[in-house]
Design an enzyme around this catalytic site. Structure first.
Site, PDB file in Angstrom:
ATOM      1  N   GLU A 179       4.953   4.767   3.573  1.00  0.00           N
ATOM      2  CA  GLU A 179       4.460   6.070   4.044  1.00  0.00           C
ATOM      3  C   GLU A 179       5.642   7.018   4.101  1.00  0.00           C
ATOM      4  OE1 GLU A 179       1.522   7.716   4.867  1.00  0.00           O
ATOM      5  OE2 GLU A 179       2.944   9.311   5.325  1.00  0.00           O
ATOM      6  N   THR A 199     -10.425   1.752   5.198  1.00  0.00           N
ATOM      7  CA  THR A 199      -9.239   2.490   5.632  1.00  0.00           C
ATOM      8  C   THR A 199      -9.718   3.551   6.636  1.00  0.00           C
ATOM      9  OG1 THR A 199      -9.270   4.376   4.104  1.00  0.00           O
ATOM     10  CG2 THR A 199      -8.475   2.267   3.217  1.00  0.00           C
ATOM     11  N   GLU A 200      -8.759   4.238   7.253  1.00  0.00           N
ATOM     12  CA  GLU A 200      -9.149   5.300   8.197  1.00  0.00           C
ATOM     13  C   GLU A 200      -9.968   6.373   7.488  1.00  0.00           C
ATOM     14  OE1 GLU A 200      -5.179   5.714   8.866  1.00  0.00           O
ATOM     15  OE2 GLU A 200      -5.187   4.167  10.407  1.00  0.00           O
ATOM     16  N   TYR A 201      -9.480   6.787   6.335  1.00  0.00           N
ATOM     17  CA  TYR A 201     -10.173   7.850   5.593  1.00  0.00           C
ATOM     18  C   TYR A 201     -11.528   7.368   5.094  1.00  0.00           C
ATOM     19  CZ  TYR A 201      -6.384  11.292   5.449  1.00  0.00           C
ATOM     20  OH  TYR A 201      -5.443  12.247   5.774  1.00  0.00           O
ATOM     21  N   GLU A 202     -11.587   6.120   4.711  1.00  0.00           N
ATOM     22  CA  GLU A 202     -12.849   5.568   4.202  1.00  0.00           C
ATOM     23  C   GLU A 202     -13.917   5.596   5.300  1.00  0.00           C
ATOM     24  OE1 GLU A 202     -12.231   1.772   2.451  1.00  0.00           O
ATOM     25  OE2 GLU A 202     -14.338   1.426   1.982  1.00  0.00           O
ATOM     26  N   GLU A 221       0.874  -1.182   0.000  1.00  0.00           N
ATOM     27  CA  GLU A 221       0.000   0.000   0.000  1.00  0.00           C
ATOM     28  C   GLU A 221       0.900   1.218   0.000  1.00  0.00           C
ATOM     29  OE1 GLU A 221      -3.614   2.385   2.306  1.00  0.00           O
ATOM     30  OE2 GLU A 221      -2.591   0.781   3.404  1.00  0.00           O
ATOM     31  N   ASP A 242      -3.398  11.637  -1.823  1.00  0.00           N
ATOM     32  CA  ASP A 242      -3.486  13.108  -1.822  1.00  0.00           C
ATOM     33  C   ASP A 242      -3.917  13.600  -3.203  1.00  0.00           C
ATOM     34  OD1 ASP A 242      -2.516  12.847   0.717  1.00  0.00           O
ATOM     35  OD2 ASP A 242      -0.511  13.621   0.307  1.00  0.00           O
TER      36      ASP A 242
HETATM   37  N1  SAH Z   1      -4.313   5.236   3.018  1.00  0.00           N
HETATM   38  C1  SAH Z   1      -4.715   5.885   4.269  1.00  0.00           C
HETATM   39  C2  SAH Z   1      -4.170   7.322   4.378  1.00  0.00           C
HETATM   40  C3  SAH Z   1      -4.640   8.265   3.307  1.00  0.00           C
HETATM   41  S1  SAH Z   1      -3.919   9.895   3.443  1.00  0.00           S
HETATM   42  C4  SAH Z   1      -6.230   5.858   4.387  1.00  0.00           C
HETATM   43  O1  SAH Z   1      -6.905   5.611   3.391  1.00  0.00           O
HETATM   44  O2  SAH Z   1      -6.732   6.091   5.483  1.00  0.00           O
HETATM   45  C5  SAH Z   1      -2.583   9.742   2.258  1.00  0.00           C
HETATM   46  C6  SAH Z   1      -1.292   9.271   2.912  1.00  0.00           C
HETATM   47  O3  SAH Z   1      -0.355   9.059   1.888  1.00  0.00           O
HETATM   48  C7  SAH Z   1      -0.666  10.272   3.865  1.00  0.00           C
HETATM   49  O4  SAH Z   1      -0.330   9.629   5.080  1.00  0.00           O
HETATM   50  C8  SAH Z   1       0.563  10.771   3.126  1.00  0.00           C
HETATM   51  O5  SAH Z   1       1.610  11.152   3.997  1.00  0.00           O
HETATM   52  C9  SAH Z   1       0.914   9.590   2.266  1.00  0.00           C
HETATM   53  N2  SAH Z   1       1.575   9.958   1.011  1.00  0.00           N
HETATM   54  C10 SAH Z   1       1.143  10.893   0.146  1.00  0.00           C
HETATM   55  N3  SAH Z   1       1.963  11.010  -0.906  1.00  0.00           N
HETATM   56  C11 SAH Z   1       2.953  10.101  -0.703  1.00  0.00           C
HETATM   57  C12 SAH Z   1       4.119   9.749  -1.433  1.00  0.00           C
HETATM   58  N4  SAH Z   1       4.424  10.374  -2.575  1.00  0.00           N
HETATM   59  N5  SAH Z   1       4.922   8.785  -0.936  1.00  0.00           N
HETATM   60  C13 SAH Z   1       4.624   8.169   0.238  1.00  0.00           C
HETATM   61  N6  SAH Z   1       3.537   8.477   0.984  1.00  0.00           N
HETATM   62  C14 SAH Z   1       2.713   9.420   0.527  1.00  0.00           C
END
Ligand code: SAH
Length: 214
Positions: A68, A192-195, A43, A117
């Site tokens: 991450e 996921t947390e965001y979901e 992931e 993001d």
């Molecule tokens: N997948 C999790 C978090 C979503 S927020 C969920 O669904 O709950 C997006 C996460 O991706 C953030 O923690 C951010 O720091 C990480 N992230 C964003 N761009 C990234 C990159 N280029 N490389 C590694 N991590 C990244």
């Protein structure tokens, strides 16, 4: 996701046995890290790791790697592992741009992108994790039958991601504009947390599963 900078998070991550470090140079040797030849699922942008930790617990037949970029966020995933250690889960603190340095061609069986993001400005489109620039990298590390699954509640980002597929040469296996209303795709769905947060607010969740014929 950015948490306030937690003092010492970098040091704690550097010392954690659950985090695989760059100098270990695991490219092409991930089977050795896990000590078996099971499929590797990753992931990218895992946040605090709820999704990948649950997936690893439910699927001992696969190996999981959570990626991450922020130590302060990754630390939460490491702490979860300290509470409930799983043999088939590891983490890497890195920027997704570097992915080709970490995995050899064909080494990964599945890639998950969850609530990536959005980078709303056009000039930042290449930084979006489902962009054609990233798809090209994913194509190189995925095995011939590998696939990528992407979920988000951001319609603009999802529409962009779908438009990127044809130019990058990918095919859609499944797509939904309401994941939580789709019984088939919900089977085995791990939130996921965001979901959890965004679906509780009433936002529909979009998802595709894509692959490349090789
Ligand atoms: N997948 C999790 C978090 C979503 S927020 C969920 O669904 O709950 C997006 C996460 O991706 C953030 O923690 C951010 O720091 C990480 N992230 C964003 N761009 C990234 C990159 N280029 N490389 C590694 N991590 C990244």
């Amino acid at each position: 996701m950015r948490l306030r900078n937690i003092t010492g998070s970098r040091e704690m991550i550097a010392a954690s046995r659950y985090v695989v470090h760059e100098e270990q140079n695991c490219r092409g040797k991930w089977q050795e890290v896990f000590g078996n030849g099971r499929p590797i699922h990753i992931e990218i942008g895992m946040g605090k790791g709820k999704f990948i930790h649950t997936m690893a617990r439910q699927h001992p037949e696969n190996n999981y790697i959570g990626i991450e970029k922020y130590s302060s966020v990754l630390l939460r995933a490491v702490q979860k592992m300290e509470e409930e250690e799983l043999p088939n889960l590891r983490f890497i603190r890195m920027e997704a741009e570097e992915i080709l340095h970490v995995f050899a061609p064909g080494e990964v069986e599945r890639i998950y992108l969850n609530f990536s993001d959005p980078w709303p400005k056009d000039r930042h489109a290449h930084r979006r994790l489902p962009s054609r620039q990233f798809l090209e990298k994913y194509d190189r590390i995925l095995s011939p039958r590998g696939q990528l699954e992407f979920k988000t509640d951001n319609r603009g980002l999802f529409d962009f991601a779908v438009e990127e597929l044809a130019p990058a040469g990918w095919e859609i296996r499944s797509i939904t504009y309401d994941l939580h209303g789709d019984a088939g795709l919900m089977e085995g769905n791990v939130m996921t947390e965001y979901e959890e947060k965004f679906s509780a607010m009433g936002n529909p969740i979009y998802k595709y599963i894509i692959y490349r014929e090789k």
